[in-house]
Write a protein that holds these residues in place. Structure first.
Motif, PDB file in Angstrom:
ATOM      1  N   GLY A 172       0.784  -1.294  -0.092  1.00  0.00           N
ATOM      2  CA  GLY A 172      -0.048   0.016  -0.085  1.00  0.00           C
ATOM      3  C   GLY A 172       0.889   1.234   0.128  1.00  0.00           C
ATOM      4  N   ALA A 173       0.069   2.334   0.285  1.00  0.00           N
ATOM      5  CA  ALA A 173       0.930   3.432   0.302  1.00  0.00           C
ATOM      6  C   ALA A 173       1.528   4.137   1.766  1.00  0.00           C
ATOM      7  N   LEU A 174       2.803   4.310   1.758  1.00  0.00           N
ATOM      8  CA  LEU A 174       3.564   4.561   2.921  1.00  0.00           C
ATOM      9  C   LEU A 174       3.915   5.950   2.791  1.00  0.00           C
ATOM     10  N   SER A 175       3.776   6.579   4.217  1.00  0.00           N
ATOM     11  CA  SER A 175       4.459   7.860   4.663  1.00  0.00           C
ATOM     12  C   SER A 175       5.039   7.731   5.931  1.00  0.00           C
ATOM     13  N   ALA A 176       6.329   8.001   6.136  1.00  0.00           N
ATOM     14  CA  ALA A 176       7.025   7.850   7.394  1.00  0.00           C
ATOM     15  C   ALA A 176       7.947   9.086   7.540  1.00  0.00           C
ATOM     16  N   ASP A 177       7.971   9.692   8.665  1.00  0.00           N
ATOM     17  CA  ASP A 177       8.775  10.707   9.279  1.00  0.00           C
ATOM     18  C   ASP A 177       9.416  10.283  10.387  1.00  0.00           C
ATOM     19  N   LEU A 178      10.623   9.574  10.296  1.00  0.00           N
ATOM     20  CA  LEU A 178      11.523   9.003  11.665  1.00  0.00           C
ATOM     21  C   LEU A 178      12.300  10.134  12.018  1.00  0.00           C
ATOM     22  N   LYS A 179      12.133  10.424  13.353  1.00  0.00           N
ATOM     23  CA  LYS A 179      13.245  11.454  13.856  1.00  0.00           C
ATOM     24  C   LYS A 179      14.060  10.605  14.761  1.00  0.00           C
ATOM     25  N   GLU A 180      15.383  10.862  14.749  1.00  0.00           N
ATOM     26  CA  GLU A 180      16.409  10.411  15.660  1.00  0.00           C
ATOM     27  C   GLU A 180      16.295   8.632  15.592  1.00  0.00           C
ATOM     28  N   PRO A 181      16.605   8.190  14.355  1.00  0.00           N
ATOM     29  CA  PRO A 181      16.525   6.492  14.362  1.00  0.00           C
ATOM     30  C   PRO A 181      17.048   6.130  15.225  1.00  0.00           C
ATOM     31  N   ALA A 182      18.255   6.487  15.763  1.00  0.00           N
ATOM     32  CA  ALA A 182      19.170   5.735  16.775  1.00  0.00           C
ATOM     33  C   ALA A 182      18.078   5.471  18.074  1.00  0.00           C
ATOM     34  N   ALA A 183      17.437   6.521  18.410  1.00  0.00           N
ATOM     35  CA  ALA A 183      16.481   6.721  19.713  1.00  0.00           C
ATOM     36  C   ALA A 183      15.212   5.803  19.298  1.00  0.00           C
ATOM     37  N   ARG A 199       8.347   1.656  -4.817  1.00  0.00           N
ATOM     38  CA  ARG A 199       8.432   2.352  -6.044  1.00  0.00           C
ATOM     39  C   ARG A 199       7.677   3.687  -5.806  1.00  0.00           C
ATOM     40  N   GLY A 200       8.074   4.659  -6.995  1.00  0.00           N
ATOM     41  CA  GLY A 200       7.889   5.730  -7.035  1.00  0.00           C
ATOM     42  C   GLY A 200       7.937   6.672  -5.640  1.00  0.00           C
ATOM     43  N   GLY A 201       9.103   6.337  -5.012  1.00  0.00           N
ATOM     44  CA  GLY A 201       9.395   6.887  -3.714  1.00  0.00           C
ATOM     45  C   GLY A 201      10.128   8.128  -3.618  1.00  0.00           C
ATOM     46  N   GLN A 202      10.003   8.679  -2.544  1.00  0.00           N
ATOM     47  CA  GLN A 202      10.427   9.929  -2.521  1.00  0.00           C
ATOM     48  C   GLN A 202      11.138   9.796  -0.854  1.00  0.00           C
ATOM     49  N   LEU A 203      12.768   9.904  -0.844  1.00  0.00           N
ATOM     50  CA  LEU A 203      13.178   9.598   0.297  1.00  0.00           C
ATOM     51  C   LEU A 203      14.280  10.674   0.587  1.00  0.00           C
ATOM     52  N   THR A 204      14.001  11.074   2.007  1.00  0.00           N
ATOM     53  CA  THR A 204      14.877  12.151   2.429  1.00  0.00           C
ATOM     54  C   THR A 204      15.778  11.543   3.609  1.00  0.00           C
ATOM     55  N   LEU A 205      17.017  11.830   3.281  1.00  0.00           N
ATOM     56  CA  LEU A 205      18.087  11.290   4.575  1.00  0.00           C
ATOM     57  C   LEU A 205      18.522  12.657   5.176  1.00  0.00           C
ATOM     58  N   ASP A 206      18.339  13.323   6.305  1.00  0.00           N
ATOM     59  CA  ASP A 206      18.811  14.365   6.685  1.00  0.00           C
ATOM     60  C   ASP A 206      18.399  15.323   5.859  1.00  0.00           C
ATOM     61  N   ASP A 207      19.406  16.152   5.287  1.00  0.00           N
ATOM     62  CA  ASP A 207      18.804  17.095   4.217  1.00  0.00           C
ATOM     63  C   ASP A 207      19.099  16.847   2.726  1.00  0.00           C
ATOM     64  N   ASN A 208      19.212  15.436   2.615  1.00  0.00           N
ATOM     65  CA  ASN A 208      19.385  14.871   1.140  1.00  0.00           C
ATOM     66  C   ASN A 208      18.264  14.327   0.697  1.00  0.00           C
ATOM     67  N   ALA A 209      17.621  15.152  -0.350  1.00  0.00           N
ATOM     68  CA  ALA A 209      16.430  14.644  -0.871  1.00  0.00           C
ATOM     69  C   ALA A 209      16.635  13.882  -2.172  1.00  0.00           C
ATOM     70  N   MET A 210      15.721  12.753  -2.442  1.00  0.00           N
ATOM     71  CA  MET A 210      16.112  11.985  -3.486  1.00  0.00           C
ATOM     72  C   MET A 210      14.742  11.253  -4.025  1.00  0.00           C
ATOM     73  N   ARG A 211      14.683  10.877  -5.396  1.00  0.00           N
ATOM     74  CA  ARG A 211      13.456   9.865  -5.872  1.00  0.00           C
ATOM     75  C   ARG A 211      14.187   8.602  -5.857  1.00  0.00           C
ATOM     76  N   ILE A 212      13.582   7.413  -5.566  1.00  0.00           N
ATOM     77  CA  ILE A 212      13.984   6.209  -5.379  1.00  0.00           C
ATOM     78  C   ILE A 212      13.138   5.162  -5.836  1.00  0.00           C
ATOM     79  N   ALA A 213      13.526   3.985  -6.407  1.00  0.00           N
ATOM     80  CA  ALA A 213      13.006   2.902  -6.540  1.00  0.00           C
ATOM     81  C   ALA A 213      13.933   1.693  -6.039  1.00  0.00           C
ATOM     82  N   GLY A 214      13.509   0.829  -5.314  1.00  0.00           N
ATOM     83  CA  GLY A 214      14.501   0.038  -4.614  1.00  0.00           C
ATOM     84  C   GLY A 214      13.978  -0.905  -3.768  1.00  0.00           C
ATOM     85  N   ASP A 215      15.095  -1.990  -3.138  1.00  0.00           N
ATOM     86  CA  ASP A 215      14.503  -3.109  -2.510  1.00  0.00           C
ATOM     87  C   ASP A 215      15.471  -3.140  -1.251  1.00  0.00           C
TER      88      ASP A 215
END
Length: 652
Positions: free
Chosen positions: A249-260, A298-314
């Motif tokens: 399905g459709a996922l939207s996630a906003d994860l703050k402080e992954p270590a915590a 698929r059709g993903g939008q991924l942001t790692l810290d301040d790095n924004a990118m479009r992604i298709a991956g496994d």
């Protein structure tokens, strides 16, 4: 989540037993009958202490004292459930018709223990001692062994759930639970909400499960879920099942402080560098969670810290470590943390060595955080020590070893192709096999070595290898070879033409410059020292050859350039004066090897140089040679006069 609903279903089963007892026997017999029925249905001992009595207002039902359910016989961690009591409401209309329908269940301060053995057996798996009642509510259903029931409202007040997985070692504690469940039909949708704390961090969940009985059985059902974990949030709309774990399905996630966040689930913190999700991970797209734990986006939008990118991956976990296979299309990427060390001069272990290179330990543990193969297209990449423009590359990560294949890279005004390897399997090492064309050397050398005196474009081929756990160690161990060719440019801080014309070494420093047409050279590097003996230098008014050593580890230079100032338009004649360049990069010293001066104007050059030396000596001694008198004779005369004056003073 399924185990939480199983726990709630277990409470409802108790309520059914109590409700059935209510319509048949006086309240003094309710506890005894309920305990017997529960044990027959589950094979577990139910203990109700204190009073159990019927209530008729404001709702028909049963109230109990403390309740306890025995754990599986293999568990050593206490009862499976203990609660201060139950409040059970029964539908009077259904009761008049001869049926028992539990309309409301409130569980007071339950402590629920769910655990799984190493062989996968869960303590929620019951072995009935006898067949249950033939009533609809007691019949087994599609609920994975849980008897069918309906519930207008189920509540948990101030509860807790402890989850122990003996196979993985995972230990979770969900405390302060306030939860509700509305289930008009056991096979229909269920509306759920929950607040609590997971290992001390706030948790909130709200959503709808499209087919409750099928969900309990582990099947994938329509799901609309909003989950908040401390400062992180996850929203999902699609289908979700637990046996096996699967979702789509459709996922939207906003994860703050992954270590915590990892610590909340009892997992080790991922050691991710800044730019790769150290502080925040945000994702949005269509996802598929496979039965084997693989996750597709698929059709993903991924942001790692301040790095924004479009992604298709496994994403998979076949080796126990995350593996990513992906195609990434990004704008400007800041990965400077991958090559950043502690600031120089900060002192101690994180300070600088005598050479100026940082001695701070390099933290390359991020290379061991995951495996994978990532095809990357980016508008620019900041790698800390170097900066790249538009880039097409493939990054392969395998157990702490990263291989970067540069397929199309723009850098410093030119293009670079080749391969770079960083290896953190045992210590740290790096290698580069690169070919560059049209690279602007001034900004490149400024970034790499804080050297800004060479302004030219270059073609370069290098094959380099270094190992060590600090910047200084890498530079001292550097080995390899290469060749380079510079086009038209300038050498800042040094005017070779002026030096040759005047034999004056003061043609250095700010404003001094040597213009050239071409420079070529090849070199070898061993133990951080570059050696070269074939440098050629062509300029409008001179030509030169060069040889010497560049100690990269010590940031020092010992090099001789032998220029020839051209004497006429045909390029012949002139004076050849070897120029020595020595000292640390930050403070180079220049010298002229007078004995090696040669050429058809050598006598004039030597005479000029001697005249300059004599004039300087005369000035220092305060003498003025007479006509035909040499500086040496004048100095001797001066010495005699001073001696005579001294003797006269002595006798007086």
């Amino acid at each position: 989540m399924r185990w939480l609903f199983r726990a709630l279903a277990l409470i409802v089963l108790i309520a059914l037993c109590l409700g059935g007892a209510l319509v048949m026997l006086p309240t003094t017999k309710i506890a005894q009958i309920a305990e017997a029925r529960f044990e027959a249905a589950t094979g577990r001992k139910l203990t109700i202490t204190g009073s159990v009595h019927a209530s008729f207002w404001p709702q028909l039902g049963v109230r109990t004292g403390p309740v306890e359910i025995a754990n599986a016989d293999w568990s050593k961690d206490g009862p499976m459930l203990s609660a201060k009591g139950l409040q059970i409401g029964i539908d009077p209309g259904a009761l008049i018709g001869g049926a028992i329908r539990v309309s409301k269940v409130t569980i007071l301060s339950p402590n629920i223990l769910l655990e799984r053995r190493k062989d996968g057996t869960g303590n929620w798996q019951f072995t009935p001692k006898a067949s249950t009642s033939s009533t609809k509510q007691a019949q087994p259903s599609a609920g994975g062994g849980v008897s069918a029931f309906s519930l207008d409202k189920g509540e948990i007040r101030d509860g807790s759930v402890t989850w122990i997985d003996r196979a993985s070692g995972q230990h979770l504690a969900l405390t302060g639970i306030d939860a509700s469940l509305a289930l008009p039909d056991f096979t229909g949708p269920a509306n759920v909400s929950l607040t609590g704390k997971l290992n001390g961090k706030a948790v909130k969940a709200k959503g709808t499960l499209g087919a409750f009985a099928s969900f309990l059985a582990g099947d994938a059902v329509p799901t609309d879920l909003a989950l908040t974990l401390d400062t992180s949030s996850i929203d999902f709309k699609g289908s979700f099942g637990t046996s096996p774990l699967a979702a789509k399905g459709a996922l939207s996630a906003d994860l703050k402080e992954p270590a915590a966040l990892a610590a909340m689930f009892g997992q080790p913190a991922p050691d991710l560098p800044k730019g790769l999700g150290r502080d925040t991970i945000a994702a949005k797209g269509d996802v598929t969670l496979g039965a084997n734990g693989t996750l597709q986006m698929r059709g993903g939008q991924l942001t790692l810290d301040d790095n924004a990118m479009r992604i298709a991956g496994d994403l998979s976990f076949a080796t126990g470590r995350p593996r990513i296979d992906a195609q990434i299309d990004a704008g400007a990427l800041d990965l400077s943390a991958l090559g950043r060390s502690e600031p120089r001069g900060s002192g101690g272990a994180s300070g600088s060595g005598p050479s100026g290179w940082s001695t701070a330990p390099i933290d390359a543990s991020g290379l061991r955080a995951l495996d994978g193969k990532i095809a990357l297209t980016a508008n620019s990449i900041d790698l800390g020590a170097t900066k790249l423009g538009p880039t097409k590359a493939q990054v392969s990560l395998d157990n702490g070893r990263a291989v970067v294949d540069l397929r199309q890279v723009s850098a410093y005004g030119g293009d670079v192709t080749g391969q770079v390897v960083a290896n953190a399997r045992s210590g740290f090492s790096a290698s580069a096999d690169l070919a560059a064309k049209g690279i602007s050397m001034q900004p490149l050398l400024s970034d790499l070595a804080d050297f800004k005196r060479l302004d030219a474009k270059a073609d370069l081929k290098v094959n380099l290898l270094a190992s060590g756990n600090s910047e200084a160690a890498l530079m001292r161990s550097l080995s390899g070879s290469g060749n380079l060719a510079f086009g038209k440019g300038a050498l800042e801080g040094l005017d070779l033409v002026g030096m040759l014309r005047t034999l004056d070494l003061n043609y250095v420093g700010k404003g001094a410059k040597t213009i050239f047409d071409k420079i070529t050279a090849s070199f070898n590097i061993a133990n951080g020292v570059l050696s070269n003996d074939d440098l050629t230098f062509n300029a409008p008014l001179l030509s030169a050859a060069g040889k010497g050593r560049v100690d990269i580890g010590a940031q020092s230079l010992d090099y001789t350039v032998t220029p020839t100032a051209l004497g006429n338009s045909s390029g012949t004649g002139g004076v050849t004066v070897p120029l020595t360049i020595k000292g640390p990069w930050a403070k180079l010293k220049y010298g002229v090897d007078v004995k090696a001066i040669s050429g058809d104007k050598v006598d004039a050059a030597k005479k000029t140089l001697k005249q300059k030396a004599d004039a300087e000596i005369a000035k220092k001694l305060g003498i003025s040679p007479q006509d035909g008198q040499s500086t040496e004779d004048a100095a001797k005369q001066k010495l005699k006069e001073e001696a005579a004056k001294g003797l006269l003073k002595l006798f007086k």
